[in-house]
Design a protein around this motif. Structure first.
Motif, PDB file in Angstrom:
ATOM      1  N   LEU A  23       0.838  -1.209   0.000  1.00 11.60           N
ATOM      2  CA  LEU A  23       0.000   0.000   0.000  1.00 11.60           C
ATOM      3  C   LEU A  23       0.867   1.250   0.000  1.00 11.60           C
ATOM      4  O   LEU A  23       0.367   2.370  -0.040  1.00 11.60           O
ATOM      5  CB  LEU A  23      -0.905   0.057   1.234  1.00 11.60           C
ATOM      6  CG  LEU A  23      -1.836  -1.118   1.527  1.00 11.60           C
ATOM      7  CD1 LEU A  23      -2.698  -0.810   2.743  1.00 11.60           C
ATOM      8  CD2 LEU A  23      -2.722  -1.406   0.337  1.00 11.60           C
ATOM      9  N   GLY A  24       2.174   1.052   0.113  1.00 12.82           N
ATOM     10  CA  GLY A  24       3.089   2.196   0.172  1.00 12.82           C
ATOM     11  C   GLY A  24       3.240   2.714   1.591  1.00 12.82           C
ATOM     12  O   GLY A  24       3.817   3.771   1.815  1.00 12.82           O
ATOM     13  N   ILE A  25       2.689   1.964   2.551  1.00 10.85           N
ATOM     14  CA  ILE A  25       2.727   2.414   3.944  1.00 10.85           C
ATOM     15  C   ILE A  25       3.216   1.274   4.836  1.00 10.85           C
ATOM     16  O   ILE A  25       2.431   0.668   5.565  1.00 10.85           O
ATOM     17  CB  ILE A  25       1.324   2.894   4.395  1.00 10.85           C
ATOM     18  CG1 ILE A  25       0.735   3.879   3.375  1.00 10.85           C
ATOM     19  CG2 ILE A  25       1.410   3.589   5.763  1.00 10.85           C
ATOM     20  CD1 ILE A  25      -0.766   3.963   3.382  1.00 10.85           C
ATOM     21  N   PRO A  26       4.521   0.939   4.761  1.00 11.27           N
ATOM     22  CA  PRO A  26       5.029  -0.147   5.598  1.00 11.27           C
ATOM     23  C   PRO A  26       4.904   0.209   7.074  1.00 11.27           C
ATOM     24  O   PRO A  26       5.039   1.379   7.456  1.00 11.27           O
ATOM     25  CB  PRO A  26       6.507  -0.255   5.191  1.00 11.27           C
ATOM     26  CG  PRO A  26       6.854   1.074   4.613  1.00 11.27           C
ATOM     27  CD  PRO A  26       5.588   1.604   3.989  1.00 11.27           C
ATOM     28  N   THR A  27       4.616  -0.788   7.903  1.00 11.93           N
ATOM     29  CA  THR A  27       4.504  -0.565   9.345  1.00 11.93           C
ATOM     30  C   THR A  27       5.424  -1.529  10.088  1.00 11.93           C
ATOM     31  O   THR A  27       5.326  -2.739   9.917  1.00 11.93           O
ATOM     32  CB  THR A  27       3.058  -0.783   9.840  1.00 11.93           C
ATOM     33  OG1 THR A  27       2.647  -2.126   9.527  1.00 11.93           O
ATOM     34  CG2 THR A  27       2.102   0.219   9.227  1.00 11.93           C
ATOM     35  N   SER A 111     -13.291   0.377   1.270  1.00 10.96           N
ATOM     36  CA  SER A 111     -12.412   0.140   0.122  1.00 10.96           C
ATOM     37  C   SER A 111     -10.970   0.441   0.511  1.00 10.96           C
ATOM     38  O   SER A 111     -10.712   1.148   1.488  1.00 10.96           O
ATOM     39  CB  SER A 111     -12.812   1.036  -1.051  1.00 10.96           C
ATOM     40  OG  SER A 111     -12.489   2.384  -0.744  1.00 10.96           O
ATOM     41  N   LEU A 112     -10.078  -0.113  -0.272  1.00  7.40           N
ATOM     42  CA  LEU A 112      -8.656   0.121  -0.067  1.00  7.40           C
ATOM     43  C   LEU A 112      -8.335   1.604  -0.246  1.00  7.40           C
ATOM     44  O   LEU A 112      -7.536   2.178   0.500  1.00  7.40           O
ATOM     45  CB  LEU A 112      -7.884  -0.715  -1.090  1.00  7.40           C
ATOM     46  CG  LEU A 112      -6.508  -1.203  -0.706  1.00  7.40           C
ATOM     47  CD1 LEU A 112      -6.567  -1.899   0.652  1.00  7.40           C
ATOM     48  CD2 LEU A 112      -6.003  -2.188  -1.769  1.00  7.40           C
ATOM     49  N   GLU A 113      -9.003   2.227  -1.218  1.00  9.65           N
ATOM     50  CA  GLU A 113      -8.787   3.654  -1.486  1.00  9.65           C
ATOM     51  C   GLU A 113      -9.140   4.483  -0.246  1.00  9.65           C
ATOM     52  O   GLU A 113      -8.432   5.418   0.118  1.00  9.65           O
ATOM     53  CB  GLU A 113      -9.644   4.138  -2.681  1.00  9.65           C
ATOM     54  CG  GLU A 113      -9.180   3.634  -4.034  1.00  9.65           C
ATOM     55  CD  GLU A 113      -9.422   2.129  -4.244  1.00  9.65           C
ATOM     56  OE1 GLU A 113     -10.416   1.595  -3.684  1.00  9.65           O
ATOM     57  OE2 GLU A 113      -8.614   1.481  -4.934  1.00  9.65           O
ATOM     58  N   ALA A 114     -10.262   4.122   0.383  1.00  8.05           N
ATOM     59  CA  ALA A 114     -10.709   4.860   1.576  1.00  8.05           C
ATOM     60  C   ALA A 114      -9.712   4.685   2.716  1.00  8.05           C
ATOM     61  O   ALA A 114      -9.417   5.637   3.451  1.00  8.05           O
ATOM     62  CB  ALA A 114     -12.101   4.398   1.994  1.00  8.05           C
ATOM     63  N   ASN A 121      -4.361  11.057   5.540  1.00  9.98           N
ATOM     64  CA  ASN A 121      -4.839  12.143   6.407  1.00  9.98           C
ATOM     65  C   ASN A 121      -4.140  12.102   7.757  1.00  9.98           C
ATOM     66  O   ASN A 121      -3.765  13.142   8.305  1.00  9.98           O
ATOM     67  CB  ASN A 121      -6.347  12.004   6.673  1.00  9.98           C
ATOM     68  CG  ASN A 121      -7.160  12.708   5.602  1.00  9.98           C
ATOM     69  OD1 ASN A 121      -6.688  13.625   4.950  1.00  9.98           O
ATOM     70  ND2 ASN A 121      -8.393  12.251   5.433  1.00  9.98           N
ATOM     71  N   ASP A 122      -3.987  10.885   8.294  1.00  9.04           N
ATOM     72  CA  ASP A 122      -3.306  10.725   9.592  1.00  9.04           C
ATOM     73  C   ASP A 122      -1.878  11.242   9.508  1.00  9.04           C
ATOM     74  O   ASP A 122      -1.382  11.886  10.437  1.00  9.04           O
ATOM     75  CB  ASP A 122      -3.268   9.246  10.010  1.00  9.04           C
ATOM     76  CG  ASP A 122      -4.656   8.658  10.238  1.00  9.04           C
ATOM     77  OD1 ASP A 122      -5.591   9.423  10.540  1.00  9.04           O
ATOM     78  OD2 ASP A 122      -4.791   7.424  10.093  1.00  9.04           O
ATOM     79  N   ILE A 123      -1.216  10.935   8.388  1.00  9.26           N
ATOM     80  CA  ILE A 123       0.172  11.365   8.204  1.00  9.26           C
ATOM     81  C   ILE A 123       0.243  12.901   8.177  1.00  9.26           C
ATOM     82  O   ILE A 123       1.108  13.501   8.824  1.00  9.26           O
ATOM     83  CB  ILE A 123       0.773  10.731   6.923  1.00  9.26           C
ATOM     84  CG1 ILE A 123       0.935   9.217   7.143  1.00  9.26           C
ATOM     85  CG2 ILE A 123       2.085  11.392   6.534  1.00  9.26           C
ATOM     86  CD1 ILE A 123       1.347   8.430   5.900  1.00  9.26           C
ATOM     87  N   GLU A 124      -0.688  13.532   7.484  1.00 12.22           N
ATOM     88  CA  GLU A 124      -0.709  15.001   7.426  1.00 12.22           C
ATOM     89  C   GLU A 124      -0.976  15.598   8.808  1.00 12.22           C
ATOM     90  O   GLU A 124      -0.362  16.583   9.214  1.00 12.22           O
ATOM     91  CB  GLU A 124      -1.755  15.503   6.417  1.00 12.22           C
ATOM     92  CG  GLU A 124      -1.379  15.221   4.966  1.00 12.22           C
ATOM     93  CD  GLU A 124       0.075  15.594   4.628  1.00 12.22           C
ATOM     94  OE1 GLU A 124       0.494  16.730   4.927  1.00 12.22           O
ATOM     95  OE2 GLU A 124       0.805  14.730   4.090  1.00 12.22           O
ATOM     96  N   GLU A 125      -1.904  14.968   9.524  1.00 18.10           N
ATOM     97  CA  GLU A 125      -2.244  15.422  10.882  1.00 18.10           C
ATOM     98  C   GLU A 125      -1.016  15.303  11.796  1.00 18.10           C
ATOM     99  O   GLU A 125      -0.698  16.215  12.567  1.00 18.10           O
ATOM    100  CB  GLU A 125      -3.398  14.552  11.409  1.00 18.10           C
ATOM    101  CG  GLU A 125      -3.774  14.776  12.862  1.00 18.10           C
ATOM    102  CD  GLU A 125      -4.653  15.990  13.075  1.00 18.10           C
ATOM    103  OE1 GLU A 125      -5.197  16.513  12.071  1.00 18.10           O
ATOM    104  OE2 GLU A 125      -4.783  16.421  14.235  1.00 18.10           O
TER     105      GLU A 125
END
Ligand code: ADP
Ligand code: MG
Length: 169
Positions: A23-27, A111-114, A121-125
């Motif tokens: 997803l481009g967001i490794p955790t 959805s995956l998009e959502a 949004n969390d990253i921006e916050e």
């Protein structure tokens, strides 16, 4: 949440393989020894804070605390997305974090998009919140410069003691 800011560190372990990286967001996942030491008032949801890998630079992060499906949702998991592009994976290295604030509760998406939109949004916050002077100063906390090398990482048996020391530093 009275336990924030909350400092902890531990080895990066393999996660449940839900493909966060795709997803481009490794955790990066913490082991149970770290998760089990979370204070009771730190519940599930999305948090922001600062993170560093081994003795590297300190970056902004977002963290999800959720229920781990591997343990039939009876155990919490802590997954940190460091807001930085790393050249390589860092499994087995020591991740040090300070959780600074809470963003929102967990929820499921249609959805995956959502889901991706919500995480972005969390990253921006997180990026914005961490610019607040009171939060920015935690980046320079001694906790990050005192990160132990992997070979001197504390054994799990002394984890609760080290936790107390970390938060009372
Ligand atoms: P896993 O299910 O094993 O946690 P992920 O797809 O979530 O797999 O990928 C996580 C791994 O990606 C981390 O353990 C770490 O080694 C690596 N990684 C690379 N860049 C980052 C980053 N910016 N934030 C977190 N982990 C990252
Ligand atoms: Mg992961």
């Amino acid at each position: 949440m009275k336990s924030l800011p909350y400092f902890c560190r531990g080895e990066v372990i393999r996660g449940f393989g839900r493909g966060s990286k795709e997803l481009g967001i490794p955790t990066a996942n913490f082991p149970d020894s770290v998760v089990d030491n979370l204070p009771a008032d730190i519940g599930t949801g999305i948090y922001y804070g600062w993170a560093c890998v081994d003795n590297g630079d300190v970056y902004k992060m977002v963290m999800s605390i959720g229920w781990n499906p591997y343990y039939k949702n009876t155990k919490k998991s802590m997954e940190t997305h460091v807001i930085h592009t790393f050249k390589e994976d860092f499994y087995g290295e020591i991740l040090s974090v300070v959780m600074v604030g809470y963003i929102r509760p967990e929820r499921s998406y249609n959805s995956l998009e959502a889901l991706i939109a919500a995480i972005n949004n969390d990253i921006e916050e997180a990026k914005a919140q961490l610019e607040v002077p009171e939060h920015l100063k935690l980046r320079d906390d001694n906790f990050f410069t005192s990160a132990p090398s992997p070979s001197s990482a504390l054994p799990p048996t002394s984890a609760s003691t080290s936790q107390t020391i970390m938060n009372g530093h």
